[in-house]
Design an enzyme around this catalytic site. Structure first.
Site, mmCIF file in Angstrom:
data_model
loop_
_atom_site.group_PDB
_atom_site.id
_atom_site.type_symbol
_atom_site.label_atom_id
_atom_site.label_comp_id
_atom_site.label_asym_id
_atom_site.label_seq_id
_atom_site.Cartn_x
_atom_site.Cartn_y
_atom_site.Cartn_z
ATOM 1 N N GLU A 47 1.063 -1.013 0.098
ATOM 2 C CA GLU A 47 0.361 0.068 -0.008
ATOM 3 C C GLU A 47 0.825 1.498 -0.007
ATOM 4 O O GLU A 47 0.307 2.639 -0.624
ATOM 5 C CB GLU A 47 -0.989 -0.043 1.607
ATOM 6 N N CYS A 97 -2.573 -3.199 7.201
ATOM 7 C CA CYS A 97 -1.586 -3.688 8.328
ATOM 8 C C CYS A 97 -2.741 -2.971 9.615
ATOM 9 O O CYS A 97 -1.968 -1.548 9.172
ATOM 10 C CB CYS A 97 -1.009 -4.010 9.071
ATOM 11 N N CYS A 106 -0.172 0.954 8.033
ATOM 12 C CA CYS A 106 -0.744 1.243 6.118
ATOM 13 C C CYS A 106 -2.382 1.951 6.643
ATOM 14 O O CYS A 106 -2.370 2.746 5.739
ATOM 15 C CB CYS A 106 -1.184 -0.027 6.071
#
Length: 333
Positions: A47, A97, A106
């Site tokens: 990401e 996460c 993230c």
């Protein structure tokens, strides 16, 4: 999501002990802003790589291209995004996460950047990292889960396997006529990829006859990497110790007639031919095949009758690279 999956498969076998993850970011007009993947443990998550690429495409701010640390990318995006991600959508093969470890969360960053729509494939079973979807929902981000779920679960299976017990995969190279003998088969790029996989795997398994015939080194020299421990499967313990694999520093070489050593390892690569294939079929989870556009050699897989489901196909400058599993996933580890 398909773009994210294909990108992530390029790094399958390289991210241990982290999962292979892909991410796509789509702009307000449906344009593709970024397709990225997590490349290596310790490097930014998929990401973050995608947000970095998308930010540059949206702003033409070249300064971010010089930033490689995940935490620094986080800080830069938070300071300079100026709502450029408004109306963008993010697709990720794995739930973002939630925890702050070697890299920041993230999920928190995605929410703070103002992205309002995210599509997620697999749910993270790691208790420490899971919970990202809930963070996003609490921030009024629209979260759609289970997108291409089966495909995302196939991508994630190695991570889930070594997290719970171990992941075992079988690798071989062949020519168009199926032969696997008589010298180097794969391209330099394919061999470099295999060396990078050796660098992160715990154990490499090879048959005794192959060692005596090919006299391999089985290190990771093409990436200046760490050589894994080696299990030589052989009933005979006697080997010429001048064979390259015995001379590599900081590795164990174990000679055994069974696989009990697997209990001590998490990420295991097997290299071999038809005999090794047959011996390991019950605990190999995935198969990795490199197909070279050449004809030659004499020896091939003869007398075996197996069918596979193709998980992903890639192509480098020369070879075709296929990740597969046995049809109906008969293997277990």
């Amino acid at each position: 999501m398909k773009l994210a999956l294909d990108e992530a498969w390029k790094y399958q076998g390289l991210t241990y002990p982290n999962p292979a993850v892909g991410c796509t970011i789509v702009g307000s007009s449906g344009e593709i802003l970024a397709v990225e993947a997590h490349k290596c443990a310790g490097e930014p998550h998929a990401e973050i790589e995608a947000l970095k690429t998308a930010y540059f495409k949206l702003t033409n701010d070249k300064n971010i291209l010089d930033i490689n640390s995940s935490s620094e990318i986080h800080k830069y995006l938070l300071n300079y995004h100026n709502n450029c991600f408004k109306n963008s959508s993010l697709y990720t093969t794995l739930e973002p996460c939630s925890h702050i470890g070697k890299t920041p969360s993230c999920a928190t960053l995605i929410a703070d950047l103002g992205i309002k729509k995210i599509f997620v494939g697999s749910k993270d079973i790691n208790k420490e990292a899971s919970g990202g979807n809930e963070i996003l929902k609490k921030a009024d981000v629209q979260v759609q889960t289970d997108v291409l779920l089966n495909e995302c679960e196939d991508l994630l299976k190695p991570f889930n396997s070594w997290s719970e017990k171990r992941f075992v995969f079988f690798k071989w190279a062949q020519r168009l006529n199926g032969t696997i003998d008589n010298g180097v088969i794969s391209s330099k790029k394919s061999r470099t990829l295999v060396h990078a996989m050796r660098d992160v795997c715990d154990l490499l398994v090879i048959g005794g006859n192959t060692v005596r015939t090919d006299r391999p080194t089985l290190d990771a020299r093409l990436v200046n990497g760490r050589a894994p421990d080696v299990l030589i499967l052989s009933k005979t313990k006697e080997f010429d110790k001048s064979i390259g694999l015995f001379g590599v520093k900081n590795r164990k070489v174990i000679i055994s007639d069974n696989f009990s050593l697997f209990e001590n390892y998490k990420n295991i690569m097997i290299e071999g031919g038809e005999n090794m294939f047959e011996l390991t079929k019950d605990f190999v989870k995935y198969y990795l095949c490199f197909i070279s556009p050449s004809i030659g050699g004499e020896k091939s897989f003869i007398g075996l009758d197996y069918k596979f489901d193709i998980l992903n196909i890639q192509k480098d400058e020369q070879d075709i690279i296929m990740w597969m599993k046995q049809e109906n996933d008969r293997g277990s580890n």
